[in-house]
Scaffold this active site. Structure first.
Site, PDB file in Angstrom:
ATOM      1  N   GLY A 100       0.829  -1.205   0.000  1.00 53.00           N
ATOM      2  CA  GLY A 100       0.000   0.000   0.000  1.00 53.00           C
ATOM      3  C   GLY A 100       0.857   1.245   0.000  1.00 53.00           C
ATOM      4  O   GLY A 100       1.705   1.461  -0.871  1.00 53.00           O
ATOM      5  N   ASP A 101       0.646   2.103   1.003  1.00 56.00           N
ATOM      6  CA  ASP A 101       1.437   3.335   1.125  1.00 56.00           C
ATOM      7  C   ASP A 101       2.433   3.221   2.270  1.00 56.00           C
ATOM      8  O   ASP A 101       2.858   4.230   2.828  1.00 56.00           O
ATOM      9  CB  ASP A 101       0.512   4.540   1.331  1.00 56.00           C
ATOM     10  CG  ASP A 101      -0.297   4.436   2.621  1.00 56.00           C
ATOM     11  OD1 ASP A 101      -0.587   3.298   3.040  1.00 56.00           O
ATOM     12  OD2 ASP A 101      -0.630   5.478   3.215  1.00 56.00           O
ATOM     13  N   GLU A 102       2.828   2.007   2.609  1.00 61.54           N
ATOM     14  CA  GLU A 102       3.775   1.780   3.701  1.00 61.54           C
ATOM     15  C   GLU A 102       5.132   1.345   3.140  1.00 61.54           C
ATOM     16  O   GLU A 102       5.204   0.506   2.239  1.00 61.54           O
ATOM     17  CB  GLU A 102       3.253   0.706   4.659  1.00 61.54           C
ATOM     18  CG  GLU A 102       1.994   1.119   5.403  1.00 61.54           C
ATOM     19  CD  GLU A 102       1.488   0.023   6.317  1.00 61.54           C
ATOM     20  OE1 GLU A 102       0.898   0.352   7.363  1.00 61.54           O
ATOM     21  OE2 GLU A 102       1.667  -1.170   5.978  1.00 61.54           O
TER      22      GLU A 102
END
Length: 209
Positions: A100-102
């Site tokens: 994801g955005d990690e």
């Protein structure tokens, strides 16, 4: 004699190897390769008497941007973020897309926490600069949690988990910054999980009045 062109097969094998250890959107190492490199960094730090840092970085408000502008813009933003973070790192550091955005980062061969803090501040500062994605000007920020080897753990899973806990602590205290892991965070995190578990049981058993 018989000659056979195996170029296509070799290219397919190379792609499969790359796919097994890299994120296809960004080309960054994935979780598996990150864990392998962290294992090597721990072994080296143990022999050399140095420290290593594991950072867990989460983009603030990315879901809003993704939902508003669409997943294609979100993907382009993730790629731009990965390039900008990479420019902040030293040779030998590892940036990985966790999902994801990690992102997770590995910083080996450190002397103390301040070495990690300098890079964390540099990343936070770079992320504040406007991203120009197609016709959009996008402003985001990042929350970083940091766990140091051996101070905050000596095993792979412990270091990643503690960096994750520190990241959530950063988010709950205003976002857009960095925090080092502490045992107090761990206690607070455990208490929160306990309360969530108790509330879930209360709802199931209709014990709330």
């Amino acid at each position: 004699g018989i000659a056979r062109d195996i170029t296509d097969r070799k290219q397919a094998e190379n792609f499969m190897r790359f796919q097994a250890y890299h994120d296809l959107l960004t080309g960054l190492p994935n979780r598996s390769l990150f864990r392998d490199r962290l294992s090597l960094a721990i072994s080296h730090a143990k022999r050399a008497g140095t420290k290593a840092a594991v950072m867990f970085l989460d983009l603030d408000r990315f879901k809003i941007i993704n939902d508003t502008l669409g997943h294609s813009i979100g993907d382009l933003l993730i790629q731009a973020v990965s390039r900008r973070i990479s420019e902040c790192l030293r040779e030998g550091d590892t940036l990985s897309r966790f999902g994801g955005d990690e992102f997770t980062l590995l910083l080996p061969n450190l002397k103390n926490q301040n070495d990690a803090a300098i890079i964390a501040r540099k990343i936070i500062s770079e992320l504040k600069e406007v991203f120009f994605i197609e016709q959009h000007e996008i402003v985001i920020s990042g929350s970083i949690g940091i766990a140091m080897y051996p101070d905050h753990g000596e095993q792979i899973d412990a270091l990643i988990q503690n960096a994750d806990i520190a990241m959530y602590h950063t988010k709950s205290h205003g976002k857009n910054g960095h925090q080092f892991f502490s045992e107090q965070m761990n206690q607070a995190f455990a208490e929160k999980l306990s309360i969530e578990r108790d509330l879930r049981t209360c709802l199931e058993q209709k014990e709330l009045f």
